[in-house]
Design a protein around this motif. Structure first.
Motif, PDB file in Angstrom:
ATOM      1  N   THR A 148      13.323   1.850 -10.800  1.00 62.56           N
ATOM      2  CA  THR A 148      13.474   1.793  -9.259  1.00 62.56           C
ATOM      3  C   THR A 148      12.068   2.600  -8.810  1.00 62.56           C
ATOM      4  O   THR A 148      12.046   4.002  -9.290  1.00 62.56           O
ATOM      5  CB  THR A 148      14.747   2.320  -8.949  1.00 62.56           C
ATOM      6  OG1 THR A 148      15.821   1.398  -9.501  1.00 62.56           O
ATOM      7  CG2 THR A 148      14.657   2.452  -7.653  1.00 62.56           C
ATOM      8  N   PHE A 149      11.414   2.437  -7.914  1.00 59.39           N
ATOM      9  CA  PHE A 149      10.295   3.023  -7.423  1.00 59.39           C
ATOM     10  C   PHE A 149      10.679   3.786  -6.146  1.00 59.39           C
ATOM     11  O   PHE A 149      11.549   3.207  -5.412  1.00 59.39           O
ATOM     12  CB  PHE A 149       9.230   1.989  -6.953  1.00 59.39           C
ATOM     13  CG  PHE A 149       8.317   1.671  -8.014  1.00 59.39           C
ATOM     14  CD1 PHE A 149       8.773   0.405  -9.021  1.00 59.39           C
ATOM     15  CD2 PHE A 149       7.060   2.437  -8.295  1.00 59.39           C
ATOM     16  CE1 PHE A 149       7.900   0.295 -10.236  1.00 59.39           C
ATOM     17  CE2 PHE A 149       6.340   2.259  -9.476  1.00 59.39           C
ATOM     18  CZ  PHE A 149       6.746   1.111 -10.448  1.00 59.39           C
ATOM     19  N   GLY A 150      10.064   4.826  -6.068  1.00 57.15           N
ATOM     20  CA  GLY A 150      10.066   5.414  -4.904  1.00 57.15           C
ATOM     21  C   GLY A 150       9.211   5.177  -3.642  1.00 57.15           C
ATOM     22  O   GLY A 150       8.624   4.317  -3.895  1.00 57.15           O
ATOM     23  N   THR A 151       9.395   5.592  -2.412  1.00 51.09           N
ATOM     24  CA  THR A 151       8.585   4.978  -1.229  1.00 51.09           C
ATOM     25  C   THR A 151       7.307   5.455  -1.181  1.00 51.09           C
ATOM     26  O   THR A 151       6.538   5.004  -0.727  1.00 51.09           O
ATOM     27  CB  THR A 151       9.300   5.716   0.012  1.00 51.09           C
ATOM     28  OG1 THR A 151       9.656   6.975  -0.188  1.00 51.09           O
ATOM     29  CG2 THR A 151      10.716   4.803   0.220  1.00 51.09           C
ATOM     30  N   GLY A 152       6.878   6.504  -2.078  1.00 51.19           N
ATOM     31  CA  GLY A 152       5.709   6.945  -2.184  1.00 51.19           C
ATOM     32  C   GLY A 152       5.064   7.867  -1.225  1.00 51.19           C
ATOM     33  O   GLY A 152       5.691   8.265  -0.017  1.00 51.19           O
ATOM     34  N   THR A 153       3.972   8.670  -1.512  1.00 46.87           N
ATOM     35  CA  THR A 153       3.543   9.852  -0.768  1.00 46.87           C
ATOM     36  C   THR A 153       1.900   9.567  -0.396  1.00 46.87           C
ATOM     37  O   THR A 153       1.298   9.506  -1.663  1.00 46.87           O
ATOM     38  CB  THR A 153       3.646  11.180  -1.346  1.00 46.87           C
ATOM     39  OG1 THR A 153       5.107  11.759  -1.220  1.00 46.87           O
ATOM     40  CG2 THR A 153       2.957  12.258  -0.533  1.00 46.87           C
ATOM     41  N   LYS A 154       1.695   9.378   0.592  1.00 46.76           N
ATOM     42  CA  LYS A 154       0.108   9.146   0.948  1.00 46.76           C
ATOM     43  C   LYS A 154      -0.515  10.314   1.033  1.00 46.76           C
ATOM     44  O   LYS A 154      -0.617  11.008   1.941  1.00 46.76           O
ATOM     45  CB  LYS A 154       0.016   8.191   2.118  1.00 46.76           C
ATOM     46  CG  LYS A 154      -1.601   7.536   2.207  1.00 46.76           C
ATOM     47  CD  LYS A 154      -1.463   6.611   3.358  1.00 46.76           C
ATOM     48  CE  LYS A 154      -2.927   6.117   3.412  1.00 46.76           C
ATOM     49  NZ  LYS A 154      -3.042   5.098   4.453  1.00 46.76           N
ATOM     50  N   LEU A 155      -1.506  10.612  -0.233  1.00 48.73           N
ATOM     51  CA  LEU A 155      -2.336  11.876   0.047  1.00 48.73           C
ATOM     52  C   LEU A 155      -3.658  11.607   0.516  1.00 48.73           C
ATOM     53  O   LEU A 155      -4.214  10.988  -0.079  1.00 48.73           O
ATOM     54  CB  LEU A 155      -2.102  12.443  -1.199  1.00 48.73           C
ATOM     55  CG  LEU A 155      -3.105  13.757  -1.641  1.00 48.73           C
ATOM     56  CD1 LEU A 155      -2.453  15.059  -0.869  1.00 48.73           C
ATOM     57  CD2 LEU A 155      -3.120  14.127  -3.098  1.00 48.73           C
ATOM     58  N   GLN A 156      -4.084  12.566   1.433  1.00 44.33           N
ATOM     59  CA  GLN A 156      -5.613  12.730   1.772  1.00 44.33           C
ATOM     60  C   GLN A 156      -5.913  13.937   1.446  1.00 44.33           C
ATOM     61  O   GLN A 156      -5.396  15.134   2.055  1.00 44.33           O
ATOM     62  CB  GLN A 156      -5.623  12.176   3.283  1.00 44.33           C
ATOM     63  CG  GLN A 156      -7.033  12.117   3.611  1.00 44.33           C
ATOM     64  CD  GLN A 156      -7.284  11.848   5.006  1.00 44.33           C
ATOM     65  OE1 GLN A 156      -6.335  12.141   5.979  1.00 44.33           O
ATOM     66  NE2 GLN A 156      -8.458  11.452   5.429  1.00 44.33           N
ATOM     67  N   VAL A 157      -7.147  14.315   0.708  1.00 44.99           N
ATOM     68  CA  VAL A 157      -7.831  15.384   0.469  1.00 44.99           C
ATOM     69  C   VAL A 157      -8.984  15.451   1.317  1.00 44.99           C
ATOM     70  O   VAL A 157      -9.862  14.691   1.067  1.00 44.99           O
ATOM     71  CB  VAL A 157      -8.062  15.774  -1.034  1.00 44.99           C
ATOM     72  CG1 VAL A 157      -8.741  17.115  -1.302  1.00 44.99           C
ATOM     73  CG2 VAL A 157      -6.693  15.553  -1.833  1.00 44.99           C
ATOM     74  N   ILE A 158      -9.065  16.552   2.357  1.00 44.21           N
ATOM     75  CA  ILE A 158     -10.363  16.462   3.055  1.00 44.21           C
ATOM     76  C   ILE A 158     -11.217  17.249   2.500  1.00 44.21           C
ATOM     77  O   ILE A 158     -11.084  18.490   1.931  1.00 44.21           O
ATOM     78  CB  ILE A 158      -9.853  17.251   4.548  1.00 44.21           C
ATOM     79  CG1 ILE A 158      -8.650  16.182   5.082  1.00 44.21           C
ATOM     80  CG2 ILE A 158     -10.845  16.824   5.399  1.00 44.21           C
ATOM     81  CD1 ILE A 158      -8.140  16.713   6.149  1.00 44.21           C
ATOM     82  N   PRO A 159     -12.608  16.675   2.446  1.00 44.64           N
ATOM     83  CA  PRO A 159     -13.580  17.634   2.096  1.00 44.64           C
ATOM     84  C   PRO A 159     -13.859  18.889   2.648  1.00 44.64           C
ATOM     85  O   PRO A 159     -13.643  18.828   3.905  1.00 44.64           O
ATOM     86  CB  PRO A 159     -14.708  16.510   1.788  1.00 44.64           C
ATOM     87  CG  PRO A 159     -14.260  15.380   1.942  1.00 44.64           C
ATOM     88  CD  PRO A 159     -12.789  15.510   2.677  1.00 44.64           C
TER      89      PRO A 159
END
Lengths: 112, 113
Positions: free
Chosen positions: B102-113
């Motif tokens: 069973t999968f989770g809903t996810g976390t969208k990560l953005q790493v800003i330079p």
């Protein structure tokens, strides 16, 4: 091959046509899973195989969807009378008893 | 029925920061928990697998912990880099005769330079 292989990688079909998606799991993996991912959405479980039997088909969205697995290996997901809402990336994964799950690169299905 | 939730849904951090992604699950009868990474338009890449008997796993800058009794896992990313930008998913595998993932809903990560 060393990984999970799915074919075709891309499929464009006309509404109302039937399509077949294929998954070749890693050799020896007894468990096989099909998931669907619509654009911008999370993973949606479709069906799980243990060997050739499917103890959980609860995720199949309608009776237009069916899947089979033969020889404890290759699996085929069939969608009959495709609709535009069937457009998505269909992902297959396989695993063994106590190993991690490995995913194929998916089949991108577009129904026009 | 197993339900897996990930918080936050999206996260934006400056490069170099350490960060924690959270995963919670409702049924503690799990076989293992796996963290994946998904890049836009791509498939899923496995990052770490934690068996139910383990407490944590480490790979490079990644460390995943598991507290089965409380139904929680965390993914720690040290010294984040722009290349870490992706969606991170956790998945739990049920125990017993039927081991659905069973999968989770996810976390969208953005790493800003």
């Amino acid at each position: 091959g060393a990984g999970v292989s799915q074919s075709p990688s891309n499929k464009v079909t006309e509404k109302g046509k039937d399509v077949e998606l294929r998954c070749d799991p890693i050799s020896g993996h007894t468990a096989l899973y099909w998931y669907r991912q619509s654009l911008g959405q999370g993973l949606e479980f479709l069906i799980y195989f243990q060997g050739n039997s499917a103890p959980d088909k609860s995720g199949l969205p309608s009776d237009r969807f069916s899947a089979e697995r033969t020889g404890g290996s290759v699996s085929t997901l069939t969608i009959q009378r495709t609709q535009q809402e069937d457009s998505a990336v269909y992902l297959c994964a396989s695993s063994s008893a106590n190993t991690e799950a490995f995913f194929g690169q998916g089949t991108r299905l577009t129904v026009v | 029925k197993q339900e897996v939730t990930q918080i936050p849904a999206a996260l934006s951090v400056p490069e170099g920061e350490n960060l924690v992604l959270n995963c919670s699950f409702t049924d503690s009868a799990i076989y293992n928990l796996q963290w994946f990474r998904q890049d836009p338009g791509k498939g899923l890449t496995s990052l770490l697998l934690i068996q139910s008997s383990q407490r944590e796993q480490t790979s490079g800058r990644l460390n995943a912990s598991l507290d089965k009794s409380s139904g929680r896992s965390t993914l720690y990313i040290a010294a984040s880099q722009p290349g870490d930008s992706a969606t991170y998913l956790c998945a739990v595998r049920g125990s017993g005769g039927y081991q659905k993932v069973t999968f989770g809903t996810g976390t969208k990560l953005q790493v800003i330079p």
